[in-house]
Enzyme design. Structure first.
Site, PDB file in Angstrom:
ATOM      1  N   HIS A 188       0.834  -1.215   0.000  1.00 36.79           N
ATOM      2  CA  HIS A 188       0.000   0.000   0.000  1.00 36.79           C
ATOM      3  C   HIS A 188       0.867   1.263   0.000  1.00 36.79           C
ATOM      4  O   HIS A 188       0.512   2.275   0.599  1.00 36.79           O
ATOM      5  CB  HIS A 188      -0.954   0.017   1.202  1.00 36.79           C
ATOM      6  CG  HIS A 188      -1.958  -1.094   1.198  1.00 36.79           C
ATOM      7  ND1 HIS A 188      -3.141  -1.052   0.498  1.00 36.79           N
ATOM      8  CD2 HIS A 188      -1.930  -2.320   1.802  1.00 36.79           C
ATOM      9  CE1 HIS A 188      -3.810  -2.175   0.680  1.00 36.79           C
ATOM     10  NE2 HIS A 188      -3.099  -2.965   1.459  1.00 36.79           N
ATOM     11  N   ASN A 203     -10.177  -3.202   1.920  1.00 33.39           N
ATOM     12  CA  ASN A 203      -9.804  -3.221   0.505  1.00 33.39           C
ATOM     13  C   ASN A 203     -11.042  -3.044  -0.350  1.00 33.39           C
ATOM     14  O   ASN A 203     -12.165  -3.040   0.151  1.00 33.39           O
ATOM     15  CB  ASN A 203      -9.128  -4.559   0.136  1.00 33.39           C
ATOM     16  CG  ASN A 203      -7.755  -4.724   0.766  1.00 33.39           C
ATOM     17  OD1 ASN A 203      -7.038  -3.761   0.975  1.00 33.39           O
ATOM     18  ND2 ASN A 203      -7.395  -5.959   1.071  1.00 33.39           N
ATOM     19  N   HIS A 262      -4.337   1.163  11.759  1.00 34.32           N
ATOM     20  CA  HIS A 262      -4.066  -0.058  12.522  1.00 34.32           C
ATOM     21  C   HIS A 262      -5.379  -0.779  12.766  1.00 34.32           C
ATOM     22  O   HIS A 262      -6.317  -0.209  13.340  1.00 34.32           O
ATOM     23  CB  HIS A 262      -3.399   0.307  13.855  1.00 34.32           C
ATOM     24  CG  HIS A 262      -3.038  -0.872  14.708  1.00 34.32           C
ATOM     25  ND1 HIS A 262      -3.038  -2.167  14.251  1.00 34.32           N
ATOM     26  CD2 HIS A 262      -2.668  -0.951  16.023  1.00 34.32           C
ATOM     27  CE1 HIS A 262      -2.686  -2.986  15.221  1.00 34.32           C
ATOM     28  NE2 HIS A 262      -2.456  -2.281  16.312  1.00 34.32           N
ATOM     29  N   TYR A 292       0.505  -4.331  12.078  1.00 33.20           N
ATOM     30  CA  TYR A 292       0.305  -2.906  11.798  1.00 33.20           C
ATOM     31  C   TYR A 292       1.129  -2.023  12.731  1.00 33.20           C
ATOM     32  O   TYR A 292       1.768  -1.071  12.299  1.00 33.20           O
ATOM     33  CB  TYR A 292      -1.183  -2.553  11.884  1.00 33.20           C
ATOM     34  CG  TYR A 292      -1.909  -2.838  10.599  1.00 33.20           C
ATOM     35  CD1 TYR A 292      -2.292  -1.821   9.742  1.00 33.20           C
ATOM     36  CD2 TYR A 292      -2.191  -4.141  10.212  1.00 33.20           C
ATOM     37  CE1 TYR A 292      -2.947  -2.081   8.555  1.00 33.20           C
ATOM     38  CE2 TYR A 292      -2.836  -4.418   9.026  1.00 33.20           C
ATOM     39  CZ  TYR A 292      -3.213  -3.383   8.195  1.00 33.20           C
ATOM     40  OH  TYR A 292      -3.856  -3.646   7.017  1.00 33.20           O
TER      41      TYR A 292
END
Length: 729
Positions: free
Chosen positions: A82, A155, A346, A369
């Site tokens: 990402h 997503n 996160h 994360y």
């Protein structure tokens, strides 16, 4: 902070609080004198301090050292995945109270508007890659609630490649550029990726989504978002329900053609970034509705798939999506680096009323994360960066570390303490304190996969069966392209074996393009992701027979097609244009919310038949059909003759036809259409208000023509013209 103060505060004030909080850290140098980081004014920023005009630079030049040192360190490590993203600020407002299923405050009071920051991204490529790669898109939303930040990290596809987070490094290593030559960039069409996929049948469902048109969205504003995992809603009484999160775009779900995506990548690799930025700047604020699928705890095992398996969806026919609120993006960042690049999401940032499940992919992400932000943003204080700060004050016993910004008072930084009178105190659940759902656990410690995770193909079949014929054709082309880039014949054959377990027709069509046979029997074991001493028979199931054979929600053909808001329409015109033919259609399209741009052989302006100046947005040298959703050619004898003689204009139309877009022309401009290649494939005798099949409109009355063009554009694409009517463009 007391609970009554939290709940009485309207969301508009929350939004103002976040804006003001960011404003405290915002600098505008207009009218200011230059100075150093420690506040000393700079007299000369153009010349370093030297021993004489031609002498060596001196170490004592603190201005030079500070400037160069900052430059050397002003790039942070990019995200492993990402990396390429785009962000925007906005607000979320619930339609109704969801207090019956969750005590999350921002979902329980419909009078509140919660400020948000959203980051969209591609997954595989680096920061410098194109927006139009065939890839998954990230859709991460940070809610700044009065109970703390809630990060819904999702997503644009509702499932994932793997079931267990321990496989995530393998997946990313496989899809990233190959380590020996660092190629290809932002692409999955290479050996290592397909080698991995062909050995991991649990990826079968996700790979169907990746090879579909969902992987090349028309815009961030026109793609769905999903939380992927199954979470929990927990209400004030402690009752738990499973929940899946969805984002539904109000403009519908739309894509670009694969050939078009490749062209856009070369002409404007920032296409999605620019589209999002321009929409917000122009006041066309992107909107999504938040949807939830809620499953009572007692129904956990009533499906023929496992709710905790992130390679599975809950079909909407089984559990409808309830739309419970709206997200609106209404402000672009002031600084890309400080906000979009430094934003840290996160999955473990939840608020009371939202909790986790035992999804093994989710569980691993809870660790990952935080760990990745520690190195990317320099240490444990990344949540003190302005874009990441919650709107509520933070009181804990955490101290020090790199880039600490909070100046804590008092002696005690531990709990319990008496020197600080016990503060900060732990919050009771009634005071908004987070409490984990008390799920009963009684099991042996073991490394294994539940048998309920073993079905890898039924939902891949469901997805493929649900697609329209054009969408299936696109998937066949995508598999053929991707596997055509694979050099290893062994990998290609093994992948065809996997596809044959999804759909034999799909496998046969791809095999025909690759000119290799489909294996009569897939390579066994199908699943290579097994323990060394595992039972192979248990890990090689083929298909679970399900009652649901297709789902309308899975096909983009069934999306919203009732608006042309923010669609971009190109008008091809030149000197001598019929002003009525141009302005009437332009006014109608803009009245319906579309954006019209005039394209001409030359810039600045064109003259109408009545010598009126009409501004030109782009010349044919810099414009391209791939940036527009439709094309219109107005009348006017001289304008029509000029456009017909321009090879670039004829190519513009041919390319728009190839990419299945709506095309319209004034009856007086029909000769321009006759000059195209695609005119051979459509009737050539035009009359007043001719509406040709497959999205081509010709008419003499501009008002009627505009109505027909609006209807055609709202259909988005006319994919049926794609296969039988291909044109060279």
């Amino acid at each position: 902070m007391k609970d009554d103060k939290k709940t009485d505060k309207p969301l508009k004030r929350q939004e103002t609080e976040k804006t003001q909080q960011l404003a405290e850290h915002t600098a505008d140098s207009t009218g200011e004198l230059m100075n150093t980081n420690h506040g000393v004014r700079i007299n000369d920023d153009q010349n370093s301090l030297k021993a004489g005009e031609r002498g060596s630079s001196l170490l004592e030049d603190f201005i030079l050292r500070e400037k160069i040192t900052h430059f050397d360190h002003e790039r942070i490590p990019e995200r492993v995945v990402h990396a390429r993203g785009s962000g925007a600020h906005g607000v979320f407002k619930a339609y109704k109270s969801m207090s019956g299923v969750t005590r999350a405050h921002f979902l329980s009071d419909e009078s509140l508007e919660t400020p948000v920051f959203v980051r969209f991204s591609t997954v595989a490529g680096s920061r410098g890659s194109t927006d139009l790669a065939r890839d998954v898109r990230g859709f991460a939303v940070k809610f700044y609630t009065q109970e703390g930040n809630f990060d819904l990290v999702g997503n644009n596809m509702p499932v994932f490649f793997i079931q267990d987070a321990i496989k995530f490094p393998d997946l990313v290593h496989a899809v990233k550029p190959e380590p020996d030559n660092e190629m290809p960039q932002a692409a999955s069409a290479h050996d290592t990726f397909w080698d991995f996929i062909s050995l991991m049948p649990e990826s079968a469902h996700m790979i169907m989504w990746l090879m579909s048109d969902r992987a090349i969205p028309r815009s961030y504003r026109m793609m769905e978002g999903f939380g992927v995992h199954t979470f929990r809603f927990v209400n004030a009484e402690g009752v738990s329900n499973f929940v899946k999160f969805h984002w539904k775009p109000l403009l519908g779900v739309h894509s670009v053609a694969w050939d078009e995506a490749q062209n856009i990548s070369g002409k404007d690799p920032d296409y999605h970034r620019r589209d999002l930025w321009d929409a917000i700047e122009s006041g066309n604020f992107p909107e999504w509705e938040l949807g939830v699928q809620i499953v009572p705890e007692e129904d956990e095992f009533k499906f023929d798939f496992d709710l905790l398996d992130s390679t599975k969806i809950i079909p909407e026919e089984l559990v409808p999506v309830q739309r419970i609120g709206k997200l609106t993006l209404n402000r672009n960042p002031d600084n890309f680096f400080a906000e979009t690049e430094q934003s840290a999401f996160h999955i473990g940032h939840v608020v009371p009323g939202i909790d986790f499940t035992n999804d093994p992919l989710l569980q691993g992400r809870l660790f990952s994360y935080t760990d990745t932000q520690l190195i990317r943003l320099g240490g444990p204080n990344f949540q003190e960066i302005p874009i990441n700060r919650p709107i509520v004050p933070v009181h804990n016993n955490q101290r020090d570390g790199y880039m600490r910004q909070t100046i804590n008072r008092g002696k005690s930084s531990y709990n319990p303490n008496s020197l600080g009178n016990g503060y900060p105190l732990q919050a009771k659940a009634s005071e908004g304190g987070f409490t984990s759902y008390p799920e009963r656990i009684d099991a042996k410690k073991i490394r294994a996969r539940s048998r309920s995770f073993f079905d890898h193909f039924s939902q891949a079949q469901l997805f493929y069966n649900s697609q329209s014929d054009p969408e299936r054709n696109h998937m066949i082309d995508a598999f053929s392209f991707e596997l055509g880039k694979v050099q290893s014949v062994e990998v290609r054959q093994r992948m065809l074996g996997i596809l044959s377990l999804v759909d034999k027709g799909l496998a046969a069509a791809v095999a025909f393009a690759l000119r290799i046979p489909v294996p009569q029997d897939p390579e066994l074991p199908v699943n290579h992701s097994i323990p060394a001493d595992g039972n192979l028979a248990d890990y090689d199931p083929f298909t679970v027979d399900t009652a649901l054979k297709a789902s309308a929600a899975l096909s983009m053909a069934n999306t919203v097609k009732d608006t042309i808001k923010t669609r971009k329409i190109a008008f091809l015109a030149a000197d001598g244009v019929d002003e009525k033919s141009l302005t009437t259609v332009k006014a109608a399209l803009e009245g319906a919310g579309a954006i019209v741009e005039i394209i001409s052989p030359r810039l600045n302006f064109i003259l109408s038949e009545g010598d009126e100046q009409i501004p030109v947005n782009h010349s044919l040298l810099t414009a391209a059909s791939v940036f527009y959703d439709a094309v219109y050619v107005p009348g006017g004898t001289n304008s029509v003759a000029t456009i017909e003689a321009e090879a670039d204009a004829v190519h513009f139309l041919n390319e728009a036809f190839k990419h299945c877009k709506a095309i319209a022309a004034d009856l007086g401009a029909a000769q321009v259409l006759e000059a195209t290649y695609f005119s051979k494939k459509i009737p050539s005798e035009f009359s007043d208000q001719t509406v040709l099949r497959e999205g081509i409109v010709v008419g003499e009355d501009p008002k009627k023509l505009a109505d027909q063009l609006i209807l055609a554009i709202s259909q988005h694409r006319f994919w049926e013209r794609e296969k039988p009517r291909k044109v060279p463009a």
